[in-house]
Design an enzyme around this catalytic site. Structure first.
Site, mmCIF file in Angstrom:
data_model
loop_
_atom_site.group_PDB
_atom_site.id
_atom_site.type_symbol
_atom_site.label_atom_id
_atom_site.label_comp_id
_atom_site.label_asym_id
_atom_site.label_seq_id
_atom_site.Cartn_x
_atom_site.Cartn_y
_atom_site.Cartn_z
ATOM 1 C CG HIS A 39 -0.222 -0.034 2.797
ATOM 2 N ND1 HIS A 39 0.088 -1.014 3.294
ATOM 3 C CD2 HIS A 39 0.057 1.147 3.155
ATOM 4 C CE1 HIS A 39 0.649 -0.811 4.406
ATOM 5 N NE2 HIS A 39 0.916 0.667 4.399
ATOM 6 C CG HIS A 57 -3.883 0.232 4.773
ATOM 7 N ND1 HIS A 57 -3.405 -0.845 5.394
ATOM 8 C CD2 HIS A 57 -2.944 1.127 4.953
ATOM 9 C CE1 HIS A 57 -2.353 -0.566 5.791
ATOM 10 N NE2 HIS A 57 -1.853 0.741 5.603
ATOM 11 C CG HIS A 73 4.396 4.660 4.542
ATOM 12 N ND1 HIS A 73 3.658 5.323 5.613
ATOM 13 C CD2 HIS A 73 3.762 3.547 4.469
ATOM 14 C CE1 HIS A 73 2.509 4.603 6.007
ATOM 15 N NE2 HIS A 73 2.812 3.395 5.085
ATOM 16 C CG HIS A 75 0.523 0.470 12.352
ATOM 17 N ND1 HIS A 75 1.039 1.763 12.659
ATOM 18 C CD2 HIS A 75 0.992 0.075 11.168
ATOM 19 C CE1 HIS A 75 1.933 1.878 11.680
ATOM 20 N NE2 HIS A 75 1.726 1.020 10.833
ATOM 21 C CE1 TYR A 116 5.097 3.619 8.260
ATOM 22 C CE2 TYR A 116 4.913 3.328 10.638
ATOM 23 C CZ TYR A 116 4.549 3.308 9.159
ATOM 24 O OH TYR A 116 3.085 3.373 9.197
ATOM 25 C CD GLU A 169 3.878 0.521 7.278
ATOM 26 O OE1 GLU A 169 3.149 0.702 6.401
ATOM 27 O OE2 GLU A 169 3.238 0.145 8.546
HETATM 28 FE FE LIG Z 1 1.493 1.797 6.032
#
Ligand SMILES: [Fe+2]
Length: 314
Positions: free
Chosen positions: A150, A206, A220, A252, A261, A271
């Site tokens: 993503h 996502h 990112h 997260h 990161y 990431e």
């Molecule tokens: Fe991400």
């Protein structure tokens, strides 16, 4: 079916050789071609199309464009009509404009980011093949990332002037490309301001995310790993390669992903992301994170602000 998944990102890098070393030796991608202009094309081992990352020589870091793959070429015409009816201009770019890729629909998100949609890219397959495949190929380098997962785009958000490109992008992605909203951050009095969104077309938490900031940019690009252990090993690889790690392995709250990161040599944030988090479905209720819990959403364990995370991007 429309958009299937993220197809590739085109990144500006200031030193192609250094970037190539990073994406090959740290992420574990393989170079699949280079063109006459010095652009380099790479793929991850578990991807079957010819490339998911284009590195272009530049005097600065940042995003050229992000491209999503649709299932059938004829769908590009229907998507074009929807986007134009929404009030956003488009351009159909001829096949071959990007190497080994079919025609592409080009437009800009309300935030100004360039997005391309395409249906065809040369199939090169994976090293394990499609008949009785091994679970992974021999000779993987670095983190051995499976695929480009993503991207997160920073979008102008200024409550004083009423500018909210996060909300505008989110509405556009819903209305024109049939993405659904999985999670959001609401801030301000009464939580009236949609300051960040995570949206999907697949069943992962996502396929694109938008976060509000002072200006538009790239936050990112993320690569998928199998497990928490792979995240730990990726951090080992980064330390061995003297990669600048911004946030060491953690989880997260938003998406429940396990993450690191770090930066490529030009300063583009990367990431490595593991865990499918949860089954994202269009009928799933939207998860909302409030302003007072924002940093638990970003880094669940500490809940502490990492200023560079919101202030530094390309
Ligand atoms: Fe991400």
């Amino acid at each position: 079916m429309g958009v299937m998944r993220i197809g590739h990102v085109s990144l500006k890098v200031m030193d192609v050789a250094a970037a190539l070393h990073h994406y090959q030796n740290v992420l574990g991608m393989k170079k699949t071609m280079e063109d006459q202009d010095g652009n380099v094309y790479l793929k991850c081992w578990d991807e079957w199309d010819k490339y998911s990352l284009i590195l272009t020589p530049s005097d600065q870091a940042g995003l050229n464009h992000v491209a999503y793959k649709v299932e059938r070429d004829e769908e590009l015409d229907a998507l074009r009509a929807r986007i134009e009816a929404y009030g956003i201009g488009t351009e159909m770019v001829a096949a071959g404009t990007l190497p080994d890729t079919g025609r592409m629909l080009r437009f800009h998100l309300p935030s100004g980011h360039e997005m391309l949609l395409y249906a065809k890219k040369e199939y090169v397959g994976t090293e394990v093949g499609t008949v009785n495949p091994d679970p992974w190929p021999d000779g993987l380098k670095g983190a051995g990332a499976h695929w480009l997962d993503h991207c997160l785009l920073m979008c102008e958000l200024n409550p004083e002037t009423g500018v909210n490109k996060v909300a505008e992008n989110t509405e556009f992605m819903k209305s024109c490309l049939d993405f659904f909203l999985g999670e959001q951050v609401l801030v301000g009095p009464g939580g009236a301001i949609q300051a960040a969104t995570w949206m999907s077309r697949t069943t992962t938490p996502h396929d694109i995310a938008f976060v509000g900031g002072s200006r538009n940019g790239l936050h990112h690009i993320a690569f998928f790993l199998d497990s928490w252990h792979d995240v730990l090993k990726a951090a080992d690889v980064m330390a061995k390669n003297k990669v600048r790690i911004e946030v060491a392995p953690t989880r997260h709250g938003i998406t429940r992903g396990e993450t690191i990161y770090f930066f490529d040599p030009s300063g583009n944030r990367n990431e490595t992301f593991a865990g499918l988090g949860y089954l994202a479905q269009p009928d799933r209720p939207v998860t909302t994170w409030s302003e007072d819990n924002l940093w638990n959403g970003i880094f669940f364990h500490t809940g502490e602000a990492v200023p560079s995370f919101t202030e530094v991007y390309t």
